[in-house]
Design a protein around this motif. Structure first.
Motif, PDB file in Angstrom:
ATOM      1  N   GLY A  35       0.806  -1.204   0.000  1.00  0.00           N
ATOM      2  CA  GLY A  35       0.000   0.000   0.000  1.00  0.00           C
ATOM      3  C   GLY A  35       0.845   1.263   0.000  1.00  0.00           C
ATOM      4  N   ALA A 132      -4.162  -1.991  -4.488  1.00  0.00           N
ATOM      5  CA  ALA A 132      -4.784  -1.394  -3.310  1.00  0.00           C
ATOM      6  C   ALA A 132      -6.007  -2.158  -2.794  1.00  0.00           C
ATOM      7  CB  ALA A 132      -5.139   0.072  -3.593  1.00  0.00           C
ATOM      8  N   TRP A 156      -2.959   1.211   8.640  1.00  0.00           N
ATOM      9  CA  TRP A 156      -3.138   1.431   7.204  1.00  0.00           C
ATOM     10  C   TRP A 156      -3.412   2.904   6.907  1.00  0.00           C
ATOM     11  CZ3 TRP A 156      -2.714  -1.622   2.863  1.00  0.00           C
ATOM     12  CH2 TRP A 156      -3.256  -1.120   1.677  1.00  0.00           C
ATOM     13  N   SER A 160      -1.078   5.499   4.684  1.00  0.00           N
ATOM     14  CA  SER A 160      -1.519   6.287   3.530  1.00  0.00           C
ATOM     15  C   SER A 160      -1.087   7.740   3.655  1.00  0.00           C
ATOM     16  CB  SER A 160      -3.040   6.198   3.381  1.00  0.00           C
ATOM     17  OG  SER A 160      -3.695   6.821   4.469  1.00  0.00           O
ATOM     18  N   ASN A 415     -10.875   3.479  -1.397  1.00  0.00           N
ATOM     19  CA  ASN A 415      -9.693   3.785  -2.190  1.00  0.00           C
ATOM     20  C   ASN A 415     -10.050   4.629  -3.410  1.00  0.00           C
ATOM     21  OD1 ASN A 415      -6.972   2.401  -1.367  1.00  0.00           O
ATOM     22  ND2 ASN A 415      -8.581   0.942  -0.834  1.00  0.00           N
TER      23      ASN A 415
END
Length: 490
Positions: A35, A132, A156, A160, A415
């Protein structure tokens, strides 16, 4: 291991035991690396933009497509990527995406003109559209809903944000060091190595009843509509809003997006089952994500240009200027991860968005002769803390009440919202801000001081637009129910 099902409601076929299946921490670390690559490339080109503009002869108004080509294709194909992952195997699609991403990065690194570079960025977006949703779906199915999943999603969400900030730092270091092409070359060995190691770490999973029908028409119309919309927004800088070309393109883009909705209503296996938007929390979380990432990408795009073209920073200075921002984003995400287990997620989100808007307003007032310590750094710290605090509750809200049968869809939606939001945000900000560039240059009459003032005015307007995105996000967040760490079903 945790059973995994596709959002059609079919049962999951048990998968073979895998060494990594008993080590959720190892799986989480590996998926975060994958990711990290996709989030990194949203922002890694920003600091290099002035150098790329000079080397490849790209106009300032055309520069935005180097950023938006990636985000638009990524956002347009994420949901199809989630469907493919559910059918053919999430790990398999993850590996495929890593290979495509590595190949596209190589093409971007050797490109000799703007067309090749932008096409390679679009192909990178396609690879990321496979990576993703597969990675996030694997993550949410590895960890049970509740504190365990919230912690994993917190990591997570932090990744990002940190990757987006790390991108501008690494972009500056590579541009000043071996050259801007290395911001792409570095992905090649990492992507290929991850593709090779995936079977040793990540267990395979797929839907119990394989789906062989895909909503390709929906994916194509959605992506085509977004691409045409973003391209048209950029072209208004030169053609104006009232020209036949602009109005015609906007009409076609609108028709494509309407066609997408009609396709989804009639498709046997729709890309987005429209009924999912009846869930108020999920709907609100995705709207907030669009606005939040519109703010984020606008910040990176214009702050990088401001520091180099107004404050006269070198690429490496501009990149290193983001180091405190990267640190504070991580701090904000850590604070939010702890707060959402003790208090409702909504006030954490609202507080984060308020800080983000405040930081953008501070950038709006950034003087052309401002210092880093006195002007840039306080704005970065304020916005960065807010961004970090916002990423975590948005991710949690996006999956609140979503069971395993819909995890792939929810992963694709959040996403898509993030990437499409980033692309649309910078397109809107660039379109509005750059529309006055030509008039201001004529007003300056070649006077360097007046040209600098004109350029500063353009960037200030972009920061104000970014603050506006965050303020609208606050309004949306206030309409969300008072979410706790437990499941929210409506």
């Amino acid at each position: 291991m945790t059973d995994i099902a596709d959002h059609t409601g079919s049962e999951t076929v048990p998968t073979p035991r895998n060494p990594g299946a008993a080590r959720p921490g190892l799986i989480l670390a590996f998926l975060c690396v994958a990711g990290f690559m996709t989030f990194l490339d949203v922002s890694i080109v920003n600091v290099a933009l002035p150098t790329i503009e000079h080397d490849l002869g790209i106009s300032e108004s055309f520069l935005q497509y180097v950023v938006t080509a990636y985000g638009t294709v990524l956002g347009g194909f994420l949901l199809l990527g989630g469907r493919l992952a559910d059918t053919f195997g999430r790990r398999r699609l993850l590996r495929t995406g890593l290979v495509v991403f590595a190949a596209a990065s190589l093409l971007a690194g050797v490109s000799q003109g703007p067309t090749t570079l932008i096409a390679a960025r679009a192909l990178q977006g396609l690879g990321s559209a496979f990576i993703a949703p597969a990675a996030l779906s694997l993550l949410t199915n590895t960890f049970a809903e509740g504190p365990e999943r919230n912690r994993a999603l917190g990591v997570w969400g932090a990744i990002s944000g940190i990757a987006s900030v790390a991108g501008v730092i690494l972009g500056g270091l590579f541009t000043e060091g071996p050259g801007w092409r290395w911001i792409f070359f570095i992905n090649v060995p990492i992507g290929l190595a991850a593709a090779v190691l995936a079977p040793l770490v990540v267990p395979e999973s797929r839907a119990g009843t394989p789906r062989r029908t895909f909503d390709t028409a929906g994916a194509v119309t959605l992506t085509a509509g977004l691409v045409l919309l973003i391209y048209t927004l950029g072209q208004t800088i030169d053609t104006g809003w009232a020209s036949a070309r602009t109005l015609g393109s906007l009409a076609v883009a609108g028709a494509l997006l309407v066609a997408f909705v009609l396709i989804e209503r009639r498709a046997a296996a729709p890309l987005i089952p429209l009924g999912i938007f009846r869930r108020r929390v999920l709907r609100g979380a995705n709207i907030v994500a669009v606005l939040l990432f519109g703010t984020l990408v606008t910040l990176f795009f214009f702050a990088s240009l401001f520091m180099q073209l107004v404050l006269d920073y070198s690429p490496v200075q501009a990149g290193l200027a983001y180091v405190p921002l990267a640190v504070i984003v991580s701090v904000g995400a850590g604070i939010a991860s702890k707060l959402v287990t003790k208090v409702a997620a909504r006030p954490v989100l609202v507080a984060g968005l308020a800080l983000t808007a405040s930081g953008m307003l501070m950038l709006w007032q950034l003087p052309a002769d401002g210092s880093y310590a006195g002007d840039v750094l306080p704005a970065f710290l304020t916005a960065g803390l807010g961004l970090g605090m916002s990423f975590v509750p948005v991710q949690i809200a996006a999956f609140a009440g979503v069971d395993k049968t819909e995890s792939g869809l929810a992963a694709g939606l959040i996403n898509t919202s993030q990437e499409a939001g980033g692309a649309l945000g910078v397109a809107v900000a660039a379109t509005i801000a750059f529309r006055r560039t030509r008039d201001l240059e004529e007003w300056a009459h070649g006077d360097p001081a007046l040209e600098q003032a004109a350029r500063t005015s353009v960037f200030h307007e972009a920061f104000l637009i970014g603050a506006g995105f965050a303020m609208v996000a606050i309004a949306v967040a206030l309409l969300l129910p008072s979410m706790r760490a437990s499941s929210v079903k409506n």
